[in-house]
Design a protein around this motif. Structure first.
Motif, PDB file in Angstrom:
ATOM      1  N   VAL A  49      35.182  34.547  42.541  1.00 27.75           N
ATOM      2  CA  VAL A  49      36.523  35.136  42.599  1.00 27.75           C
ATOM      3  C   VAL A  49      36.623  36.116  43.771  1.00 27.75           C
ATOM      4  O   VAL A  49      37.601  36.113  44.522  1.00 27.75           O
ATOM      5  CB  VAL A  49      36.869  35.822  41.259  1.00 27.75           C
ATOM      6  CG1 VAL A  49      38.123  36.670  41.383  1.00 27.75           C
ATOM      7  CG2 VAL A  49      37.049  34.776  40.165  1.00 27.75           C
TER       8      VAL A  49
ATOM      9  N   VAL B 248      25.875  33.120  34.616  1.00 28.34           N
ATOM     10  CA  VAL B 248      27.157  32.428  34.792  1.00 28.34           C
ATOM     11  C   VAL B 248      28.308  33.422  34.998  1.00 28.34           C
ATOM     12  O   VAL B 248      29.134  33.218  35.900  1.00 28.34           O
ATOM     13  CB  VAL B 248      27.418  31.464  33.609  1.00 28.34           C
ATOM     14  CG1 VAL B 248      28.804  30.853  33.704  1.00 28.34           C
ATOM     15  CG2 VAL B 248      26.358  30.380  33.564  1.00 28.34           C
ATOM     16  N   PRO B 249      28.435  34.501  34.221  1.00 31.93           N
ATOM     17  CA  PRO B 249      29.529  35.444  34.488  1.00 31.93           C
ATOM     18  C   PRO B 249      29.428  36.090  35.885  1.00 31.93           C
ATOM     19  O   PRO B 249      30.439  36.321  36.544  1.00 31.93           O
ATOM     20  CB  PRO B 249      29.373  36.508  33.409  1.00 31.93           C
ATOM     21  CG  PRO B 249      28.576  35.881  32.339  1.00 31.93           C
ATOM     22  CD  PRO B 249      27.703  34.870  33.005  1.00 31.93           C
TER      23      PRO B 249
ATOM     24  N   ASP C 172      30.722  33.634  38.417  1.00 33.94           N
ATOM     25  CA  ASP C 172      32.186  33.565  38.350  1.00 33.94           C
ATOM     26  C   ASP C 172      32.826  34.744  39.090  1.00 33.94           C
ATOM     27  O   ASP C 172      33.778  34.568  39.853  1.00 33.94           O
ATOM     28  CB  ASP C 172      32.650  33.558  36.888  1.00 33.94           C
ATOM     29  CG  ASP C 172      32.296  32.261  36.169  1.00 33.94           C
ATOM     30  OD1 ASP C 172      31.993  31.269  36.873  1.00 33.94           O
ATOM     31  OD2 ASP C 172      32.326  32.255  34.929  1.00 33.94           O
TER      32      ASP C 172
END
Length: 135
Positions: free
Chosen positions: A23, A15-16, A19
């Motif tokens: 971005v 998940v990180p 993300d």
């Protein structure tokens, strides 16, 4: 009481990473239209000096590197760049005349630049290169 053995989960939390990638994707999508890919603004031919009231002096460099000074119908073979400068200066005493260098395409680029540099260093302001238009 029986102890329960805990097993370590061998999973990667992605998940990180997702993300961060989203971005970066948004940043590149916003920044991409602002980048200009190597634009070169060339001058227009219509704005160049076309009307010359005097004929230019023509310096010809043949395939062997021999310098020939052509002034109208008169052609003179020149020994080196210093003699060329003296001959051009003698022809431009009364009025400033442009000098055009016409070199054979087999001549090394360095020879043409040396002739141009010798003329520029000795005060000949208008030096150009002659080309043949494509058919």
């Amino acid at each position: 009481m029986a102890r329960r053995v805990r097993r370590i989960k061998a999973e990667i939390n992605v998940v990180p990473y997702i993300d961060v990638m989203l971005v970066l994707l948004v940043i590149f999508m916003v920044a991409a239209p602002m980048l200009q890919p190597g634009v070169v603004n060339l001058p227009s031919v219509d704005k160049a000096d076309r009307a010359l009231d005097v004929k230019p002096i023509r310096v010809e460099v043949d395939a062997k590197g021999t310098l020939i000074l052509a002034d109208g119908a008169e052609k003179t073979e020149i020994a080196d760049a210093d003699a060329l400068v003296v001959a051009v200066k003698a022809r431009t005493v009364s009025q400033a005349r442009p000098v055009v260098i016409a070199a054979d395409k087999e001549v090394r680029y360095d020879a043409v630049i040396q002739v141009m540099n010798a003329l520029k260093k000795n005060g000949v302001d208008r030096v150009g290169l002659a080309v043949q238009p494509q058919k």
